[in-house]
Design a protein around this motif. Structure first.
Motif, PDB file in Angstrom:
ATOM      1  N   PHE A 130       0.854  -1.180   0.000  1.00 25.47           N
ATOM      2  CA  PHE A 130       0.000   0.000   0.000  1.00 25.47           C
ATOM      3  C   PHE A 130       0.891   1.231   0.000  1.00 25.47           C
ATOM      4  O   PHE A 130       1.824   1.327   0.802  1.00 25.47           O
ATOM      5  N   CYS A 131       0.600   2.170  -0.883  1.00 28.44           N
ATOM      6  CA  CYS A 131       1.305   3.437  -0.938  1.00 28.44           C
ATOM      7  C   CYS A 131       0.328   4.527  -0.502  1.00 28.44           C
ATOM      8  O   CYS A 131      -0.668   4.779  -1.178  1.00 28.44           O
TER       9      CYS A 131
ATOM     10  N   GLN B 127      -7.758   7.539   3.294  1.00 22.64           N
ATOM     11  CA  GLN B 127      -6.969   6.353   2.970  1.00 22.64           C
ATOM     12  C   GLN B 127      -7.051   5.296   4.071  1.00 22.64           C
ATOM     13  O   GLN B 127      -6.989   4.097   3.797  1.00 22.64           O
ATOM     14  N   ALA B 128      -7.211   5.732   5.305  1.00 22.34           N
ATOM     15  CA  ALA B 128      -7.382   4.793   6.418  1.00 22.34           C
ATOM     16  C   ALA B 128      -8.650   3.973   6.207  1.00 22.34           C
ATOM     17  O   ALA B 128      -8.647   2.751   6.392  1.00 22.34           O
TER      18      ALA B 128
ATOM     19  N   PHE C 173       3.572  -4.879   2.859  1.00 24.87           N
ATOM     20  CA  PHE C 173       4.439  -3.758   3.190  1.00 24.87           C
ATOM     21  C   PHE C 173       3.707  -2.457   2.862  1.00 24.87           C
ATOM     22  O   PHE C 173       2.749  -2.450   2.102  1.00 24.87           O
ATOM     23  N   THR C 174       4.143  -1.370   3.496  1.00 23.03           N
ATOM     24  CA  THR C 174       3.524  -0.068   3.282  1.00 23.03           C
ATOM     25  C   THR C 174       4.596   0.986   3.077  1.00 23.03           C
ATOM     26  O   THR C 174       5.736   0.819   3.513  1.00 23.03           O
ATOM     27  N   ILE C 175       4.216   2.068   2.437  1.00 25.32           N
ATOM     28  CA  ILE C 175       5.093   3.215   2.235  1.00 25.32           C
ATOM     29  C   ILE C 175       4.214   4.450   2.172  1.00 25.32           C
ATOM     30  O   ILE C 175       3.038   4.362   1.813  1.00 25.32           O
TER      31      ILE C 175
ATOM     32  N   GLY D  87       0.796  10.434   4.781  1.00 21.16           N
ATOM     33  CA  GLY D  87       0.816   9.039   4.360  1.00 21.16           C
ATOM     34  C   GLY D  87       1.850   8.209   5.098  1.00 21.16           C
ATOM     35  O   GLY D  87       1.685   7.007   5.279  1.00 21.16           O
ATOM     36  N   SER D  88       2.935   8.859   5.545  1.00 20.13           N
ATOM     37  CA  SER D  88       3.927   8.118   6.330  1.00 20.13           C
ATOM     38  C   SER D  88       3.360   7.740   7.687  1.00 20.13           C
ATOM     39  O   SER D  88       3.671   6.677   8.231  1.00 20.13           O
TER      40      SER D  88
END
Length: 73
Positions: free
Chosen positions: A7-8, A19-20, A35-37, A42-43
């Protein structure tokens, strides 16, 4: 080899709350991030999703009532 899902999360302040909700909806459909970025807000989403899980990410955003709740003052 299993395909990985990432997920970006983008920045721009309150967009993180949207986005949540999307991340939680995907999780409920069985799509989970390996994994996420993210950048900017967004961080925060990426780290929270990885550490707290999708419901914890939504709860984090739900707990923000105003700028002072973020700053702790």
């Amino acid at each position: 080899m299993k395909d990985k899902v990432g997920f970006c999360f983008t920045g721009e302040g309150a967009r993180g709350a949207v986005q949540a909700g999307i991340a939680l909806g995907l999780h409920k459909k069985g799509i989970k991030a390996d994994f996420t970025i993210g950048i900017s807000s967004g961080s925060i989403c990426a780290a929270s999703y990885s550490y707290l899980g999708p419901q914890g990410l939504v709860d984090l955003w739900s707990s923000i009532k105003n700028i002072f709740s973020i700053l702790g003052t």
